[in-house]
Scaffold this motif. Structure first.
Motif, PDB file in Angstrom:
ATOM      1  N   PHE A 101     -33.984  -1.517  -3.316  1.00 25.66           N
ATOM      2  CA  PHE A 101     -34.357  -1.951  -1.973  1.00 25.66           C
ATOM      3  C   PHE A 101     -34.358  -3.477  -1.995  1.00 25.66           C
ATOM      4  N   THR A 102     -33.445  -4.061  -1.239  1.00 27.49           N
ATOM      5  CA  THR A 102     -33.250  -5.509  -1.283  1.00 27.49           C
ATOM      6  C   THR A 102     -32.945  -6.014   0.122  1.00 27.49           C
ATOM      7  N   CYS A 103     -32.723  -7.310   0.257  1.00 24.74           N
ATOM      8  CA  CYS A 103     -32.466  -7.867   1.585  1.00 24.74           C
ATOM      9  C   CYS A 103     -31.729  -9.202   1.466  1.00 24.74           C
ATOM     10  N   ASN A 104     -31.448  -9.815   2.617  1.00 23.73           N
ATOM     11  CA  ASN A 104     -30.736 -11.091   2.658  1.00 23.73           C
ATOM     12  C   ASN A 104     -31.643 -12.306   2.506  1.00 23.73           C
ATOM     13  N   THR A 105     -32.909 -12.156   2.889  1.00 24.74           N
ATOM     14  CA  THR A 105     -33.744 -13.318   3.147  1.00 24.74           C
ATOM     15  C   THR A 105     -34.772 -13.652   2.078  1.00 24.74           C
ATOM     16  N   ILE A 131     -32.516 -12.700  -3.365  1.00 23.69           N
ATOM     17  CA  ILE A 131     -31.344 -13.572  -3.520  1.00 23.69           C
ATOM     18  C   ILE A 131     -31.125 -13.919  -4.992  1.00 23.69           C
ATOM     19  N   ALA A 132     -32.220 -14.180  -5.701  1.00 25.93           N
ATOM     20  CA  ALA A 132     -32.117 -14.533  -7.120  1.00 25.93           C
ATOM     21  C   ALA A 132     -31.570 -13.390  -7.962  1.00 25.93           C
ATOM     22  N   TYR A 133     -31.741 -12.177  -7.476  1.00 24.68           N
ATOM     23  CA  TYR A 133     -31.286 -11.002  -8.227  1.00 24.68           C
ATOM     24  C   TYR A 133     -29.898 -10.508  -7.821  1.00 24.68           C
ATOM     25  N   GLU A 134     -29.306 -11.068  -6.795  1.00 25.28           N
ATOM     26  CA  GLU A 134     -28.029 -10.542  -6.293  1.00 25.28           C
ATOM     27  C   GLU A 134     -26.947 -10.466  -7.368  1.00 25.28           C
ATOM     28  N   ASP A 135     -26.754 -11.533  -8.099  1.00 30.41           N
ATOM     29  CA  ASP A 135     -25.712 -11.533  -9.130  1.00 30.41           C
ATOM     30  C   ASP A 135     -26.008 -10.510 -10.222  1.00 30.41           C
ATOM     31  N   ARG A 136     -27.288 -10.326 -10.528  1.00 32.54           N
ATOM     32  CA  ARG A 136     -27.657  -9.350 -11.548  1.00 32.54           C
ATOM     33  C   ARG A 136     -27.440  -7.924 -11.053  1.00 32.54           C
ATOM     34  N   VAL A 150     -24.750   1.494  -8.285  1.00 32.17           N
ATOM     35  CA  VAL A 150     -25.826   0.886  -7.504  1.00 32.17           C
ATOM     36  C   VAL A 150     -25.717   1.325  -6.045  1.00 32.17           C
ATOM     37  N   ILE A 151     -26.850   1.649  -5.461  1.00 30.26           N
ATOM     38  CA  ILE A 151     -26.970   1.872  -4.020  1.00 30.26           C
ATOM     39  C   ILE A 151     -28.023   0.892  -3.515  1.00 30.26           C
ATOM     40  N   ALA A 152     -27.620  -0.082  -2.717  1.00 32.34           N
ATOM     41  CA  ALA A 152     -28.557  -1.074  -2.189  1.00 32.34           C
ATOM     42  C   ALA A 152     -28.964  -0.698  -0.765  1.00 32.34           C
ATOM     43  N   ILE A 153     -30.241  -0.825  -0.483  1.00 29.92           N
ATOM     44  CA  ILE A 153     -30.778  -0.473   0.839  1.00 29.92           C
ATOM     45  C   ILE A 153     -31.625  -1.628   1.351  1.00 29.92           C
ATOM     46  N   PRO A 164     -35.198  -5.815  11.296  1.00 28.82           N
ATOM     47  CA  PRO A 164     -34.471  -7.007  11.743  1.00 28.82           C
ATOM     48  C   PRO A 164     -35.120  -7.695  12.937  1.00 28.82           C
ATOM     49  N   ASN A 165     -35.986  -6.984  13.659  1.00 32.06           N
ATOM     50  CA  ASN A 165     -36.697  -7.626  14.759  1.00 32.06           C
ATOM     51  C   ASN A 165     -37.741  -8.607  14.237  1.00 32.06           C
ATOM     52  N   THR A 166     -38.247  -8.309  13.048  1.00 31.65           N
ATOM     53  CA  THR A 166     -39.199  -9.200  12.395  1.00 31.65           C
ATOM     54  C   THR A 166     -38.474 -10.271  11.598  1.00 31.65           C
ATOM     55  N   LYS A 167     -37.364  -9.867  10.956  1.00 38.98           N
ATOM     56  CA  LYS A 167     -36.555 -10.772  10.136  1.00 38.98           C
ATOM     57  C   LYS A 167     -35.109 -10.749  10.637  1.00 38.98           C
ATOM     58  N   PRO A 168     -34.769 -11.580  11.616  1.00 40.24           N
ATOM     59  CA  PRO A 168     -33.401 -11.594  12.157  1.00 40.24           C
ATOM     60  C   PRO A 168     -32.343 -11.848  11.090  1.00 40.24           C
ATOM     61  N   GLY A 169     -32.707 -12.524  10.025  1.00 37.46           N
ATOM     62  CA  GLY A 169     -31.776 -12.776   8.940  1.00 37.46           C
ATOM     63  C   GLY A 169     -31.385 -11.521   8.179  1.00 37.46           C
ATOM     64  N   ASP A 170     -32.055 -10.419   8.469  1.00 34.34           N
ATOM     65  CA  ASP A 170     -31.738  -9.132   7.855  1.00 34.34           C
ATOM     66  C   ASP A 170     -31.108  -8.167   8.855  1.00 34.34           C
ATOM     67  N   SER A 171     -30.474  -8.708   9.869  1.00 30.15           N
ATOM     68  CA  SER A 171     -29.768  -7.871  10.846  1.00 30.15           C
ATOM     69  C   SER A 171     -28.537  -7.237  10.196  1.00 30.15           C
ATOM     70  N   PHE A 172     -27.991  -6.238  10.853  1.00 28.70           N
ATOM     71  CA  PHE A 172     -26.808  -5.552  10.325  1.00 28.70           C
ATOM     72  C   PHE A 172     -25.641  -6.526  10.172  1.00 28.70           C
ATOM     73  N   GLU A 173     -25.474  -7.394  11.147  1.00 27.47           N
ATOM     74  CA  GLU A 173     -24.389  -8.374  11.099  1.00 27.47           C
ATOM     75  C   GLU A 173     -24.593  -9.352   9.937  1.00 27.47           C
ATOM     76  N   ALA A 174     -25.848  -9.751   9.716  1.00 31.78           N
ATOM     77  CA  ALA A 174     -26.146 -10.661   8.612  1.00 31.78           C
ATOM     78  C   ALA A 174     -25.909  -9.974   7.268  1.00 31.78           C
ATOM     79  N   MET A 175     -26.204  -8.681   7.207  1.00 36.68           N
ATOM     80  CA  MET A 175     -25.929  -7.906   5.989  1.00 36.68           C
ATOM     81  C   MET A 175     -24.429  -7.881   5.695  1.00 36.68           C
ATOM     82  N   GLN A 176     -23.637  -7.671   6.739  1.00 32.74           N
ATOM     83  CA  GLN A 176     -22.184  -7.655   6.567  1.00 32.74           C
ATOM     84  C   GLN A 176     -21.680  -8.985   6.037  1.00 32.74           C
TER      85      GLN A 176
END
Length: 205
Positions: free
Chosen positions: A64-68, A73-78, A93-96, A101-113
């Motif tokens: 369970f991870t995110c963009n923001t 972020i520090a773990y993405e490469d790992r 790996v399955i990342a979720i 996103p209403n609370t964290k706009p930086g984690d919107s579907f578009e931002a994930m893409q």
């Protein structure tokens, strides 16, 4: 009237006891040895993904991870390295992304893409729409990691917690908890450390 007065304390107690029980069950989530329910979540390409889609998988590294979150972020490469190392061995790996996103706009579907494209994610990056999946796991942080193994009874949780012992600095890693767990499963050995504390940002609701 006296009967009603006597009933009120009992009703209040039952209400709070029920609320506490429901809350505890949501917070607890899966433990090591539990069988998880499959899920079907939207991937960044618009397709829906479930564990059942992976017919040849021996198990999964579910994160369970995110963009923001700085920790995420520090773990993405790992996480990318984990998928490259273990997907071919039967543990992809399955990342979720569990954040609202209403609370964290930086984690919107578009931002994930966009983030997946920038980093070259080699694994599905799924959105937990309605935040229905992460409470079942009991995830509280990003990242929060689960290793599950496919058995005749279903997908069994084998490890829960952190990827390693250095949340922000990959060069300082001394203990590779998650890799050790997957290696043990592949080798048919007992996992020595089955639970560790997940370090990261709180999931945003």
């Amino acid at each position: 009237m006296k009967k009603l007065v006597k009933l009120i304390p009992v009703m209040v107690f039952v209400f709070f006891a029920s609320a506490f029980t429901n809350s505890a069950s949501l917070d607890d989530g899966y433990d090591v040895g539990d069988i998880i329910e499959d899920f079907k979540l939207k991937n960044i390409n618009g397709d829906f993904v479930s564990l059942a889609d992976y017919k040849d998988a021996k198990g999964f590294i579910i994160t369970f991870t995110c963009n923001t979150c700085p920790y995420a972020i520090a773990y993405e490469d790992r996480i990318i390295a984990l998928d490259k190392k273990y997907a071919s061995k039967g543990y992809p790996v399955i990342a979720i992304n569990p954040n609202n996103p209403n609370t964290k706009p930086g984690d919107s579907f578009e931002a994930m893409q966009q983030r997946a494209k920038e980093k070259g994610f080699t694994f599905p990056y799924l959105v937990d729409e309605g935040q229905k999946v992460y409470p079942k796991f009991g995830a509280t942080k990003t990242p929060h990691n689960y290793v599950v193994k496919k058995t005749k009874k279903g997908m069994v949780v084998k490890y829960i917690g952190a990827i390693d012992d250095s949340s922000r600095n990959p060069d300082a890693v001394q203990e590779t908890y998650l890799e050790d767990a997957v290696d043990a499963l592949i080798d048919g050995k007992e996992i020595k450390l089955k639970k560790t504390k997940a370090i990261g940002c709180s999931i945003k609701v």
